[in-house]
Write a protein that holds these residues in place. Structure first.
Motif, mmCIF file in Angstrom:
data_model
loop_
_atom_site.group_PDB
_atom_site.id
_atom_site.type_symbol
_atom_site.label_atom_id
_atom_site.label_comp_id
_atom_site.label_asym_id
_atom_site.label_seq_id
_atom_site.Cartn_x
_atom_site.Cartn_y
_atom_site.Cartn_z
ATOM 1 N N SER A 215 -60.372 10.491 -18.085
ATOM 2 C CA SER A 215 -59.048 10.327 -18.684
ATOM 3 C C SER A 215 -58.004 11.234 -18.041
ATOM 4 N N ARG A 216 -58.387 12.450 -17.697
ATOM 5 C CA ARG A 216 -57.423 13.391 -17.143
ATOM 6 C C ARG A 216 -56.910 12.934 -15.777
ATOM 7 N N VAL A 217 -57.781 12.374 -14.960
ATOM 8 C CA VAL A 217 -57.399 11.948 -13.615
ATOM 9 C C VAL A 217 -56.716 10.588 -13.615
ATOM 10 N N LEU A 218 -57.247 9.647 -14.377
ATOM 11 C CA LEU A 218 -56.796 8.260 -14.263
ATOM 12 C C LEU A 218 -55.559 7.934 -15.082
ATOM 13 N N ARG A 219 -55.162 8.807 -15.991
ATOM 14 C CA ARG A 219 -53.877 8.586 -16.667
ATOM 15 C C ARG A 219 -52.758 8.518 -15.631
ATOM 16 N N ILE A 220 -52.857 9.340 -14.615
ATOM 17 C CA ILE A 220 -51.867 9.329 -13.536
ATOM 18 C C ILE A 220 -52.203 8.246 -12.512
ATOM 19 N N GLY A 221 -53.492 8.122 -12.175
ATOM 20 C CA GLY A 221 -53.902 7.173 -11.148
ATOM 21 C C GLY A 221 -53.561 5.731 -11.492
ATOM 22 N N PHE A 222 -53.792 5.320 -12.732
ATOM 23 C CA PHE A 222 -53.474 3.952 -13.135
ATOM 24 C C PHE A 222 -51.973 3.669 -13.014
ATOM 25 N N ALA A 223 -51.160 4.629 -13.426
ATOM 26 C CA ALA A 223 -49.710 4.427 -13.372
ATOM 27 C C ALA A 223 -49.231 4.254 -11.933
ATOM 28 N N LEU A 224 -49.736 5.080 -11.030
ATOM 29 C CA LEU A 224 -49.337 4.981 -9.621
ATOM 30 C C LEU A 224 -49.809 3.668 -9.000
ATOM 31 N N SER A 225 -51.013 3.243 -9.370
ATOM 32 C CA SER A 225 -51.543 1.998 -8.815
ATOM 33 C C SER A 225 -50.732 0.786 -9.278
ATOM 34 N N VAL A 226 -50.394 0.752 -10.554
ATOM 35 C CA VAL A 226 -49.587 -0.360 -11.072
ATOM 36 C C VAL A 226 -48.228 -0.388 -10.387
ATOM 37 N N ALA A 227 -47.629 0.777 -10.181
ATOM 38 C CA ALA A 227 -46.341 0.840 -9.485
ATOM 39 C C ALA A 227 -46.463 0.294 -8.062
ATOM 40 N N ALA A 228 -47.574 0.610 -7.394
ATOM 41 C CA ALA A 228 -47.784 0.115 -6.033
ATOM 42 C C ALA A 228 -47.955 -1.402 -6.012
ATOM 43 N N ARG A 229 -48.662 -1.930 -6.991
ATOM 44 C CA ARG A 229 -48.850 -3.388 -7.066
ATOM 45 C C ARG A 229 -47.510 -4.107 -7.237
ATOM 46 N N ILE A 230 -46.707 -3.589 -8.130
ATOM 47 C CA ILE A 230 -45.389 -4.197 -8.348
ATOM 48 C C ILE A 230 -44.539 -4.064 -7.093
ATOM 49 N N GLY A 231 -44.615 -2.910 -6.437
ATOM 50 C CA GLY A 231 -43.857 -2.718 -5.209
ATOM 51 C C GLY A 231 -44.263 -3.676 -4.114
ATOM 52 N N LEU A 232 -45.564 -3.981 -4.014
ATOM 53 C CA LEU A 232 -46.035 -4.918 -3.000
ATOM 54 C C LEU A 232 -45.516 -6.328 -3.265
ATOM 55 N N VAL A 233 -45.501 -6.723 -4.532
ATOM 56 C CA VAL A 233 -44.971 -8.041 -4.887
ATOM 57 C C VAL A 233 -43.492 -8.143 -4.536
ATOM 58 N N VAL A 234 -42.739 -7.125 -4.897
ATOM 59 C CA VAL A 234 -41.297 -7.122 -4.603
ATOM 60 C C VAL A 234 -41.059 -7.173 -3.100
ATOM 61 N N ALA A 235 -41.816 -6.385 -2.344
ATOM 62 C CA ALA A 235 -41.648 -6.371 -0.887
ATOM 63 C C ALA A 235 -41.947 -7.737 -0.282
ATOM 64 N N ALA A 236 -42.997 -8.410 -0.777
ATOM 65 C CA ALA A 236 -43.359 -9.721 -0.235
ATOM 66 C C ALA A 236 -42.299 -10.768 -0.570
ATOM 67 N N LEU A 237 -41.807 -10.742 -1.802
ATOM 68 C CA LEU A 237 -40.801 -11.726 -2.205
ATOM 69 C C LEU A 237 -39.489 -11.528 -1.446
ATOM 70 N N MET A 238 -39.216 -10.290 -1.032
ATOM 71 C CA MET A 238 -38.008 -10.005 -0.259
ATOM 72 C C MET A 238 -38.237 -10.197 1.242
ATOM 73 N N HIS A 239 -39.479 -10.633 1.601
ATOM 74 C CA HIS A 239 -39.843 -10.819 3.009
ATOM 75 C C HIS A 239 -39.587 -9.553 3.820
ATOM 76 N N ALA A 240 -40.066 -8.441 3.273
ATOM 77 C CA ALA A 240 -39.927 -7.145 3.933
ATOM 78 C C ALA A 240 -40.724 -7.145 5.233
#
Length: 454
Positions: free
Chosen positions: A77-102
């Motif tokens: 719990s101590r490690v993944l409270r931060i890890g999950f949040a960063l991973s979800v942010a990266a997933r959303i960022g990848l979707v946005v980048a692809a839709l913008m044809h980065a």
């Protein structure tokens, strides 16, 4: 058949962490093909899609072991409270980048950050090891995990294909992010079954341990009265590394890599074959048949007690999946391919369960998360290589070339496992029990995994 599964799920807290953990791991089966299809649809290139998927897998390969080591040291719990949040942010960022044809460099920069959530599979397995009372029940637990996990790995791509090709290219990736967010944080909230944080022993014995072969798996973590555990610090950073102290773990990791390449190339090649035949949306149901075979095989495997050696069972499983993979090249249509996939799927989940049992038998409990993470590193490296190579060959030669990668991965697994079988049979298992005496001297021998059924 299901009595043994009901018994382990009836253990205090087991059902809750199992089901929430399963929801959190849904993204494992969806992420690969979701990423592949997102890039392929938005950019129109199989090669570019394979490269981005390879970047995700390489991120898992390099980051997951480090996250797992932190989990063993500081707790889930101590490690993944931060890890999950960063991973979800990266997933959303990848979707946005692809839709913008980065540009490609932007995609390859964001993609590896998806792995900041670490490897999900070892988390529930560590909890099973923490609460399960004996080795046969643990075998059942690992079989249940592997069965449903392989369903996620194979049915997940089916769901991703249907959503990406019939609704929107970005939807599967967002489903993966949401399921990990909800399931992951609910899983972390279940503190009663979370294994205690402990320092990795790195070749020393910070906990009092003694080898046992009677099948009992008592809790580990009690230090003898008057003793104080102090982890040894090595000047050589590789000394005490699991891959150095446990060479058999390297073999298991490489075997998992061949299976990862098999899975990734099957996904991409099935989509390409269905597209070539004018039925791209049917690739999802065909892959779901693969999942059904894996589920049936895994549940059947875990419903009985096995007495054969782990090494022999792993050899048979890898041989079955390898020979089945070779047949995919000759499938003339989706119907025949689905039949061949179902037959091959029968050995997939059992093979993964045996591989997990092998790792469990080889490493100390205090480093279980890290040890199992290495097999997932192998799986991810295999997925990376298989996805990239299949993507390149699919553009050059079509589905038959892609399934050629599948066949090559299967044959490689057979060769590696056959050549290392005798060595693995001679390896001795590492099991621990709490005692009130001084720790076992370094020269004491353990029980062989070749004769012990974990």
């Amino acid at each position: 058949m299901f009595a043994r599964y009901r018994e382990i799920l009836a253990l205090p807290g087991a059902s809750a962490f199992f089901w929430w953990g399963l929801l959190a791991r849904m993204q494992m089966g969806v992420t690969g093909l979701a990423t592949f299809l997102l890039i392929q649809i938005e950019y129109g290139s199989y090669a570019r899609a394979g490269a981005v998927l390879a970047a995700v897998s390489m991120g898992n390969a390099f980051l997951a072991p480090q996250v797992s080591r932190l989990i063993d040291e500081f707790g889930q719990s101590r490690v993944l409270r931060i890890g999950f949040a960063l991973s979800v942010a990266a997933r959303i960022g990848l979707v946005v980048a692809a839709l913008m044809h980065a540009p490609m460099w932007a995609l390859l920069t964001v993609a590896p950050m998806v792995a900041l959530s670490g490897s999900q599979s070892p988390l529930t397995r560590a909890r099973w090891t923490h609460i399960v009372p004996d080795k046969h029940s643990l075998n059942t637990a690992f079989s249940l995990e592997s069965s449903l996990e392989e369903v996620l790995f194979i049915a997940g791509p089916a769901l991703a294909t249907i959503l990406a090709t019939t609704v929107a290219s970005w939807l599967p990736s967002m489903v993966a992010a949401v399921t990990m967010l909800v399931g992951g944080y609910m899983f972390l909230s279940l503190r009663s079954t979370e294994p205690p944080a402990r320092r990795g022993d790195a070749g020393t014995v910070p906990l009092t341990m003694a080898p046992v072969i009677d099948g009992s798996l008592p809790r580990v973590g009690i230090i003898p009265d008057g003793a104080r555990a102090r982890p040894r610090r090595y000047r050589n950073p590789l000394r005490g590394h699991l891959l150095v102290t446990t060479p058999a773990l390297i073999i298991t990791t490489v075997v998992f890599a061949t299976q990862g390449a098999l899975f990734a190339s099957v996904d991409a090649s099935t989509v390409a074959l269905a597209d070539q035949l004018g039925h791209k949306s049917w690739s999802g149901p065909v892959l779901a048949v693969f999942a059904l075979g894996s589920l049936v095989g895994g549940l059947s495997y875990g419903a009985r007690v096995w007495t054969g050696s782990l090494a022999s069972r792993l050899l048979w499983g890898v041989t079955g999946s390898g020979l089945g993979a070779v047949t995919f090249v000759f499938a003339p249509n989706l119907l025949v391919l689905g039949l061949l996939m179902f037959m091959t799927g029968l050995v997939i989940a059992p093979t993964m369960a045996v591989g997990d049992g092998m790792v469990h038998a080889l490493i100390p409990r205090s480093r279980l998360t890290e040890g199992m993470a290495w097999t997932r590193v192998g799986l991810d490296l295999g997925v990376a290589g298989g996805a990239w190579l299949a993507g390149v060959l699919l553009e050059r030669g079509g589905p038959s070339y892609g399934f050629g990668v599948t066949a090559a991965a299967g044959i490689a697994g057979i060769v590696i496992m056959a050549s290392s079988w005798r060595y693995l049979r001679r390896k001795r298992s590492y099991e621990e029990t709490v005692v009130r005496e001084p720790a076992v001297p370094a020269g004491v021998q353990d029980a062989p995994t070749g004769i012990m059924a974990t």
